[in-house]
Design a protein around this motif. Sequence first.
Motif, mmCIF file in Angstrom:
data_model
loop_
_atom_site.group_PDB
_atom_site.id
_atom_site.type_symbol
_atom_site.label_atom_id
_atom_site.label_comp_id
_atom_site.label_asym_id
_atom_site.label_seq_id
_atom_site.Cartn_x
_atom_site.Cartn_y
_atom_site.Cartn_z
ATOM 1 N N ARG A 160 0.833 -1.203 0.000
ATOM 2 C CA ARG A 160 0.000 0.000 0.000
ATOM 3 C C ARG A 160 0.870 1.256 0.000
ATOM 4 O O ARG A 160 0.598 2.222 -0.718
ATOM 5 N N ALA B 74 2.362 1.725 -3.445
ATOM 6 C CA ALA B 74 1.337 2.225 -4.360
ATOM 7 C C ALA B 74 1.061 3.714 -4.126
ATOM 8 O O ALA B 74 0.896 4.479 -5.091
ATOM 9 N N LYS B 75 1.034 4.128 -2.862
ATOM 10 C CA LYS B 75 0.804 5.552 -2.562
ATOM 11 C C LYS B 75 1.942 6.416 -3.091
ATOM 12 O O LYS B 75 1.706 7.490 -3.655
ATOM 13 N N ARG B 76 3.178 5.946 -2.928
ATOM 14 C CA ARG B 76 4.329 6.702 -3.427
ATOM 15 C C ARG B 76 4.307 6.769 -4.956
ATOM 16 O O ARG B 76 4.588 7.807 -5.544
ATOM 17 N N LEU B 77 3.951 5.659 -5.586
ATOM 18 C CA LEU B 77 3.854 5.615 -7.043
ATOM 19 C C LEU B 77 2.785 6.577 -7.531
ATOM 20 O O LEU B 77 2.999 7.332 -8.495
ATOM 21 N N TRP B 78 1.638 6.585 -6.870
ATOM 22 C CA TRP B 78 0.551 7.481 -7.259
ATOM 23 C C TRP B 78 0.977 8.945 -7.145
ATOM 24 O O TRP B 78 0.728 9.741 -8.042
ATOM 25 N N ARG B 79 1.638 9.295 -6.036
ATOM 26 C CA ARG B 79 2.102 10.681 -5.867
ATOM 27 C C ARG B 79 3.096 11.063 -6.955
ATOM 28 O O ARG B 79 3.047 12.178 -7.482
ATOM 29 N N THR B 80 3.985 10.156 -7.305
ATOM 30 C CA THR B 80 4.969 10.427 -8.354
ATOM 31 C C THR B 80 4.278 10.644 -9.693
ATOM 32 O O THR B 80 4.607 11.577 -10.427
ATOM 33 N N MET B 81 3.311 9.785 -10.007
ATOM 34 C CA MET B 81 2.579 9.930 -11.274
ATOM 35 C C MET B 81 1.787 11.236 -11.304
ATOM 36 O O MET B 81 1.764 11.938 -12.329
ATOM 37 N N ARG B 82 1.142 11.576 -10.188
ATOM 38 C CA ARG B 82 0.357 12.807 -10.115
ATOM 39 C C ARG B 82 1.253 14.039 -10.273
ATOM 40 O O ARG B 82 0.943 14.950 -11.044
ATOM 41 N N GLN C 261 2.353 14.416 -13.849
ATOM 42 C CA GLN C 261 1.271 14.940 -14.687
ATOM 43 C C GLN C 261 1.085 16.438 -14.464
ATOM 44 O O GLN C 261 0.911 17.201 -15.421
#
Length: 70
Positions: A44, A47-55, A58
């Motif tokens: 989890r 996944a949170k770190r990956l999401w922040r990086t992707m956001r 963008q």
Amino acid sequence: MLNSAIHIVAVTQARTPSSDGYAYHRRKMAEGKTSREAMHCLKRQVAKRLWRTMRDDQLARLAMQSADAA
């Protein structure tokens, strides 16, 4: 496919003593969680770190496009 990649990252971190994931996994186990539960928590966090990086990536792209259009 993304879940598989996150799983590989989490397992690798949990097995590498010099990584932050190793310390996180050990800390969760010290809290009384099973290895499986600790791995779920680590996945989890990955996944949170990956999401922040992707956001953030963008948002940077959008800002760059706005600057180029101006």
